[in-house]
Design a protein around this motif. Structure first.
Motif, PDB file in Angstrom:
ATOM      1  N   CYS A  19       0.852  -1.184   0.000  1.00 39.92           N
ATOM      2  CA  CYS A  19       0.000   0.000   0.000  1.00 39.92           C
ATOM      3  C   CYS A  19       0.890   1.237   0.000  1.00 39.92           C
ATOM      4  N   ARG A  20       0.418   2.268  -0.690  1.00 36.57           N
ATOM      5  CA  ARG A  20       1.101   3.565  -0.601  1.00 36.57           C
ATOM      6  C   ARG A  20       0.068   4.667  -0.787  1.00 36.57           C
ATOM      7  N   ARG A  21       0.338   5.785  -0.152  1.00 33.65           N
ATOM      8  CA  ARG A  21      -0.533   6.938  -0.329  1.00 33.65           C
ATOM      9  C   ARG A  21      -0.202   7.578  -1.660  1.00 33.65           C
ATOM     10  N   VAL A  22      -1.224   7.966  -2.413  1.00 35.11           N
ATOM     11  CA  VAL A  22      -1.033   8.505  -3.757  1.00 35.11           C
ATOM     12  C   VAL A  22      -0.339   9.860  -3.712  1.00 35.11           C
ATOM     13  N   TYR A  29      -5.222   6.000  -1.674  1.00 35.74           N
ATOM     14  CA  TYR A  29      -4.180   4.986  -1.539  1.00 35.74           C
ATOM     15  C   TYR A  29      -4.198   4.049  -2.743  1.00 35.74           C
ATOM     16  N   GLU A  30      -3.018   3.659  -3.169  1.00 34.94           N
ATOM     17  CA  GLU A  30      -2.880   2.638  -4.196  1.00 34.94           C
ATOM     18  C   GLU A  30      -2.488   1.343  -3.496  1.00 34.94           C
ATOM     19  N   LEU A  31      -3.119   0.249  -3.898  1.00 33.39           N
ATOM     20  CA  LEU A  31      -2.847  -1.044  -3.294  1.00 33.39           C
ATOM     21  C   LEU A  31      -2.634  -2.089  -4.375  1.00 33.39           C
ATOM     22  N   ARG A  46      -4.866  -4.768  -8.409  1.00 38.16           N
ATOM     23  CA  ARG A  46      -4.286  -3.445  -8.192  1.00 38.16           C
ATOM     24  C   ARG A  46      -5.405  -2.415  -8.323  1.00 38.16           C
ATOM     25  N   SER A  47      -5.457  -1.491  -7.379  1.00 37.41           N
ATOM     26  CA  SER A  47      -6.523  -0.512  -7.393  1.00 37.41           C
ATOM     27  C   SER A  47      -6.116   0.728  -6.611  1.00 37.41           C
ATOM     28  N   VAL A  48      -6.840   1.798  -6.854  1.00 33.99           N
ATOM     29  CA  VAL A  48      -6.702   3.025  -6.084  1.00 33.99           C
ATOM     30  C   VAL A  48      -7.990   3.218  -5.302  1.00 33.99           C
ATOM     31  N   ILE A  49      -7.852   3.413  -4.020  1.00 38.52           N
ATOM     32  CA  ILE A  49      -8.992   3.644  -3.133  1.00 38.52           C
ATOM     33  C   ILE A  49      -8.889   5.061  -2.583  1.00 38.52           C
ATOM     34  N   ASP A  50      -9.897   5.867  -2.875  1.00 34.05           N
ATOM     35  CA  ASP A  50      -9.981   7.219  -2.324  1.00 34.05           C
ATOM     36  C   ASP A  50     -11.026   7.196  -1.221  1.00 34.05           C
ATOM     37  N   LEU A  51     -10.596   7.342   0.006  1.00 35.91           N
ATOM     38  CA  LEU A  51     -11.515   7.254   1.134  1.00 35.91           C
ATOM     39  C   LEU A  51     -12.580   8.344   1.100  1.00 35.91           C
ATOM     40  N   GLN A  52     -12.336   9.419   0.375  1.00 41.11           N
ATOM     41  CA  GLN A  52     -13.338  10.479   0.261  1.00 41.11           C
ATOM     42  C   GLN A  52     -14.525  10.039  -0.600  1.00 41.11           C
ATOM     43  N   ASP A  53     -14.417   8.906  -1.293  1.00 35.63           N
ATOM     44  CA  ASP A  53     -15.520   8.374  -2.087  1.00 35.63           C
ATOM     45  C   ASP A  53     -16.565   7.656  -1.226  1.00 35.63           C
ATOM     46  N   TYR A  54     -16.270   7.455   0.056  1.00 35.67           N
ATOM     47  CA  TYR A  54     -17.147   6.700   0.943  1.00 35.67           C
ATOM     48  C   TYR A  54     -17.731   7.626   2.003  1.00 35.67           C
ATOM     49  N   ASP A  55     -19.035   7.469   2.249  1.00 35.80           N
ATOM     50  CA  ASP A  55     -19.655   8.289   3.292  1.00 35.80           C
ATOM     51  C   ASP A  55     -19.508   7.596   4.643  1.00 35.80           C
ATOM     52  N   GLY A  56     -19.927   8.278   5.675  1.00 27.67           N
ATOM     53  CA  GLY A  56     -19.783   7.770   7.037  1.00 27.67           C
ATOM     54  C   GLY A  56     -20.456   6.433   7.261  1.00 27.67           C
ATOM     55  N   ASP A  57     -21.641   6.234   6.665  1.00 23.02           N
ATOM     56  CA  ASP A  57     -22.348   4.960   6.838  1.00 23.02           C
ATOM     57  C   ASP A  57     -21.593   3.807   6.176  1.00 23.02           C
ATOM     58  N   LEU A  86      -7.977   1.263   6.601  1.00 25.69           N
ATOM     59  CA  LEU A  86      -9.337   1.374   6.071  1.00 25.69           C
ATOM     60  C   LEU A  86      -9.339   1.218   4.551  1.00 25.69           C
ATOM     61  N   ALA A  87      -8.367   1.816   3.886  1.00 26.31           N
ATOM     62  CA  ALA A  87      -8.250   1.656   2.430  1.00 26.31           C
ATOM     63  C   ALA A  87      -8.039   0.187   2.077  1.00 26.31           C
ATOM     64  N   GLU A  88      -7.234  -0.518   2.856  1.00 22.01           N
ATOM     65  CA  GLU A  88      -7.018  -1.950   2.633  1.00 22.01           C
ATOM     66  C   GLU A  88      -8.322  -2.728   2.735  1.00 22.01           C
ATOM     67  N   MET A  89      -9.144  -2.384   3.716  1.00 19.36           N
ATOM     68  CA  MET A  89     -10.417  -3.076   3.894  1.00 19.36           C
ATOM     69  C   MET A  89     -11.292  -2.938   2.648  1.00 19.36           C
ATOM     70  N   PHE A  90     -11.404  -1.717   2.133  1.00 19.26           N
ATOM     71  CA  PHE A  90     -12.214  -1.498   0.937  1.00 19.26           C
ATOM     72  C   PHE A  90     -11.595  -2.210  -0.274  1.00 19.26           C
ATOM     73  N   PHE A  91     -10.283  -2.179  -0.382  1.00 13.69           N
ATOM     74  CA  PHE A  91      -9.592  -2.859  -1.474  1.00 13.69           C
ATOM     75  C   PHE A  91      -9.851  -4.366  -1.434  1.00 13.69           C
ATOM     76  N   GLU A  92      -9.719  -4.956  -0.269  1.00 15.22           N
ATOM     77  CA  GLU A  92      -9.887  -6.400  -0.144  1.00 15.22           C
ATOM     78  C   GLU A  92     -11.300  -6.842  -0.504  1.00 15.22           C
ATOM     79  N   GLU A  93     -12.261  -5.968  -0.313  1.00 24.33           N
ATOM     80  CA  GLU A  93     -13.641  -6.292  -0.681  1.00 24.33           C
ATOM     81  C   GLU A  93     -13.825  -6.376  -2.195  1.00 24.33           C
ATOM     82  N   THR A  94     -12.941  -5.729  -2.949  1.00 21.39           N
ATOM     83  CA  THR A  94     -13.087  -5.695  -4.410  1.00 21.39           C
ATOM     84  C   THR A  94     -11.877  -6.299  -5.132  1.00 21.39           C
TER      85      THR A  94
END
Length: 121
Positions: A19-22, A29-31, A46-57, A86-94
């Motif tokens: 993982c690295r921060r973009v 983050y890129e993973l 390989r993917s990029v996860i932007d935590l700002q794409d996810y809301d609080g829920d 947290l980015a890893e969690m979203f990445f692992e789901e996809t």
């Protein structure tokens, strides 16, 4: 994609996940990791996860799925690393949906991830 001066960090050696921060100061983050399929073929996800794409829920749902009571419990568990975790969690789901290369043997897949990570240094 321009990734500034951020470096890759190995976050799970079993699946050669890095993982690295973009960009410094971002929540993006890129993973990259290996996915082993039942037929012993290995694929690179390989993917990029932007935590700002996810809301609080969505974030709270992800934390609950991983056994955390809430945001405070999660942040207290990981201190300054909580955003990358947290980015890893979203990445692992996809991760199965983000495979980017043809299948490899285990040895070749580990070597290819290392090559990708080292190209960016």
């Amino acid at each position: 994609m321009e990734c500034g001066n951020e470096t890759w960090t190995c976050t799970d050696s079993d699946c050669n996940q890095f993982c690295r921060r973009v960009n410094l100061g971002s929540f993006c983050y890129e993973l990259i990791q290996l996915n082993q399929h039942p037929n012993d073929e290995y694929f690179i996800a390989r993917s990029v996860i932007d935590l700002q794409d996810y809301d609080g829920d969505e974030i709270l749902d992800m934390l609950h799925a991983y056994g955390y009571e809430g945001t405070k419990h999660f942040i207290d568990s990981y201190s300054g690393l909580h955003r990358s975790i947290l980015a890893e969690m979203f990445f692992e789901e996809t991760a199965l949906e983000t495979e980017v290369e043809d299948p490899f043997s285990e040895e070749a897949a580990f070597a290819r991830v290392e090559e990708i990570v080292n190209e960016s240094k």
